[in-house]
Design an enzyme around this catalytic site. Structure first.
Site, short mmCIF file in Angstrom:
data_model
loop_
_atom_site.label_atom_id
_atom_site.label_comp_id
_atom_site.label_asym_id
_atom_site.label_seq_id
_atom_site.Cartn_x
_atom_site.Cartn_y
_atom_site.Cartn_z
N HIS A 96 -12.20 -22.85 -20.35
CA HIS A 96 -13.32 -22.30 -19.58
C HIS A 96 -14.61 -23.00 -19.95
O HIS A 96 -14.87 -23.26 -21.12
CB HIS A 96 -13.45 -20.80 -19.89
CG HIS A 96 -14.55 -20.14 -19.11
ND1 HIS A 96 -14.38 -19.69 -17.82
CD2 HIS A 96 -15.83 -19.86 -19.43
CE1 HIS A 96 -15.51 -19.17 -17.38
NE2 HIS A 96 -16.40 -19.26 -18.34
N ASP A 175 -15.74 -6.39 -14.12
CA ASP A 175 -16.66 -7.51 -14.36
C ASP A 175 -17.36 -7.90 -13.07
O ASP A 175 -18.56 -8.19 -13.07
CB ASP A 175 -15.91 -8.71 -14.95
CG ASP A 175 -16.84 -9.92 -15.07
OD1 ASP A 175 -17.83 -9.80 -15.80
OD2 ASP A 175 -16.59 -10.93 -14.40
N ARG A 182 -25.88 -7.34 -12.61
CA ARG A 182 -26.67 -8.20 -13.51
C ARG A 182 -27.45 -9.23 -12.70
O ARG A 182 -28.59 -9.54 -13.02
CB ARG A 182 -25.74 -8.91 -14.51
CG ARG A 182 -25.20 -7.98 -15.57
CD ARG A 182 -24.06 -8.64 -16.33
NE ARG A 182 -24.46 -9.88 -16.95
CZ ARG A 182 -23.64 -10.88 -17.26
NH1 ARG A 182 -22.35 -10.78 -17.01
NH2 ARG A 182 -24.08 -11.98 -17.82
N SER A 197 -18.11 -10.82 -20.29
CA SER A 197 -17.71 -11.16 -18.93
C SER A 197 -16.70 -12.32 -18.94
O SER A 197 -15.62 -12.25 -18.34
CB SER A 197 -18.97 -11.54 -18.14
OG SER A 197 -18.67 -12.24 -16.98
N LYS A 201 -12.09 -12.02 -18.54
CA LYS A 201 -11.29 -12.76 -17.55
C LYS A 201 -10.26 -13.64 -18.24
O LYS A 201 -9.12 -13.75 -17.81
CB LYS A 201 -12.21 -13.59 -16.64
CG LYS A 201 -13.00 -12.71 -15.70
CD LYS A 201 -14.01 -13.47 -14.90
CE LYS A 201 -15.24 -13.75 -15.70
NZ LYS A 201 -16.49 -13.92 -14.98
N1 URA Z 1 -19.80 -16.84 -16.34
C1 URA Z 1 -19.21 -15.62 -16.31
O1 URA Z 1 -18.03 -15.52 -15.99
N2 URA Z 1 -19.92 -14.55 -16.64
C2 URA Z 1 -21.20 -14.61 -17.01
O2 URA Z 1 -21.79 -13.60 -17.32
C3 URA Z 1 -21.84 -15.87 -17.05
C4 URA Z 1 -21.10 -16.98 -16.71
#
Ligand code: URA
Length: 458
Positions: A96, A175, A182, A197, A201
């Site tokens: 990621h 999320d 947010r 967040s 995932k």
């Molecule tokens: N990427 C994400 O998945 N979440 C965030 O809060 C910021 C970047």
């Protein structure tokens, strides 16, 4: 004023939401029950958005304890479906990036790792603000599908050794709910909220090992190194506490990564690297792909020495094994392989405008955020979530920090659909380049590895 139904939620013990918000406002630590009441209550519509938003702002200013951050991650992770990978007889790893400008590393690293014997169930997102998203890039390949269920995703990994898919709506819905709030309450750039967040995932994605690329610089969420390091440590701590081996590289995003910024342009650049015909402007991008893949091999336990890991990765790239895996992946996900075999068949912009800088000297800076915003203006990204994007448009950065420039040597190229917009963007793009007389100081590509790489034998 909040009604009784809005104010009090949560199982047998009724929680008063204003008191929970107040606790965080005053710097207290929230319990699992309190966090569930806010987040899951908000998701189910039992707690109004304004109360969840007030809590988010309190978190923004007061932060979260490590225990709260881990608890929030777990709540988000379990708010929907989880991916369960079948036994594959090889290590599984997800990668990621926290997001950057011209960051197409997944397009190379995922097939490269699969070619090295790591199974990669990669789940990606769409572009966010001035940063691009892997799903948008992949959709510039005609026919390419990213909407696979958790079960289909597991099949793809079995068949090809990797997949590059979007996040299914059933995965981590809390999320999505929280992120949308947010986004409209100026609470995105908050380390515990970003970490929970991202990691929710990744944990729901089911891979045993997690490799994180934390970007730092003007083209990233974290513009300062200490913040990026704190984010990297928080991400790694969450991963390790959840029982996943996790490693983060903190990498430079002060200038665009490689040559292309824009969806089809980035796919074409990634293909050029996979086919071993990329030019000098792609050098930093290619080196980063190799570094990320080499660290991934250490993390997954397939190598114990970073030098050997780099050699193995380079060999698989040079042999064309990563390219063949990419082709298989495109085919398995419905993409038209002819367009990756011949990238001139990918979407092309009508106008190509080279830009020069009327100076002789060395490039000292290329403002990544400025370039990212100009690419969005051309249509490569979205100003609003519901906007459509144009896969063909974008910017090619032909000269980077440290390169010599002369007045008639193009430093970039604008790809647009319209001459007027191309000219406007070209004029502003010139301002993104800072040219000085002497050669600038060397700009590191990898600032830190968290935890330090020798923990994994490198
Ligand atoms: N990427 C994400 O998945 N979440 C965030 O809060 C910021 C970047």
């Amino acid at each position: 004023m909040a009604t009784e139904r809005e104010s009090a939620v949560g199982g047998c013990t009724m929680l008063r939401i204003p008191e929970v918000i107040q606790k965080k406002r005053d710097g207290g630590e929230l319990s699992q029950q309190e966090l569930e009441a806010l987040v899951l209550g908000g998701l189910r519509g039992e707690v109004p958005d304004y109360q969840v938003a007030a809590w988010l702002m309190a978190v923004y200013f007061r932060g979260m304890t490590p225990r709260e951050t881990v608890t929030l991650t777990t709540i988000l992770q379990h708010s929907g479906e989880q991916v369960h990978l079948p036994p594959l007889g090889k290590p599984t790893l997800d990668k990621h990036s926290t997001g950057g400008v011209g960051d197409k590393t997944s397009l190379v690293v995922v097939p490269l790792l699969a070619a090295c014997g790591v199974a990669v169930p990669k789940m990606s997102g769409r572009g966010l603000g001035f940063t691009g998203g892997t799903v948008d890039k992949l959709e510039s390949i005609p026919g390419f599908r990213t909407d696979f269920s958790a079960v289909e995703m597991a099949h793809l990994v079995q068949q090809v050794g990797a997949c590059l898919v979007g996040q299914s709506p059933e995965l981590v819905p809390a999320d999505k709910y929280l992120y949308a709030l947010r986004d409209v309450t100026a609470t995105v750039d908050c380390i515990p909220l970003i970490a929970s967040s991202v990691m929710s995932k990744k944990l729901a994605g089911g891979a045993e090992h997690l490799l994180l690329d934390v970007k730092v610089g003007s083209g990233a969420f974290m513009t300062h190194l200490p913040d990026a390091l704190e984010l990297a440590r928080t991400l790694v701590q969450i991963g390790e506490m959840a029982g996943r081996r996790t490693l983060a590289l903190v990498t430079d995003m002060s200038q665009p990564l490689g040559e292309a910024v824009g969806n089809a342009l980035e796919v074409a650049e990634a293909i050029a690297v996979l086919q071993r015909r990329a030019g000098a402007a792609s050098a930093r991008f290619e080196v980063l792909c190799i570094e990320l893949a080499a660290h991934a091999l250490l993390l997954a336990g397939l190598e114990t020495d970073l030098y050997q890991a780099r050699l193995r990765v380079r060999k698989r790239l040079e042999e064309g094994a990563a390219w063949q895996t990419f082709r298989q992946l495109v085919q398995a996900q419905g993409g038209d392989v002819r367009t990756v075999d011949d990238p001139s068949l990918l979407p092309q912009a009508r106008v190509r405008l080279p830009i020069c800088i009327p100076q002789t000297g060395y490039i000292h800076a290329v403002d990544a955020r400025g370039v990212g915003l100009l690419a969005v203006r051309l249509g490569a990204g979205r100003a609003r979530k519901e906007d459509a994007i144009d896969h063909a448009v974008g910017i090619r950065i032909l000269r980077h920090v440290g390169d010599h420039v002369e007045p008639d040597l193009p430093v970039a190229e604008v790809h647009a659909q319209d001459d007027t917009l191309a000219a406007e963007v070209a004029a502003e793009l010139q301002e993104c380049f800072l040219v000085g007389e002497g050669a600038p100081r060397f700009q590191p590509l990898v600032y830190a590895v968290v935890p330090e790489s020798n923990q994994f034998g490198g």
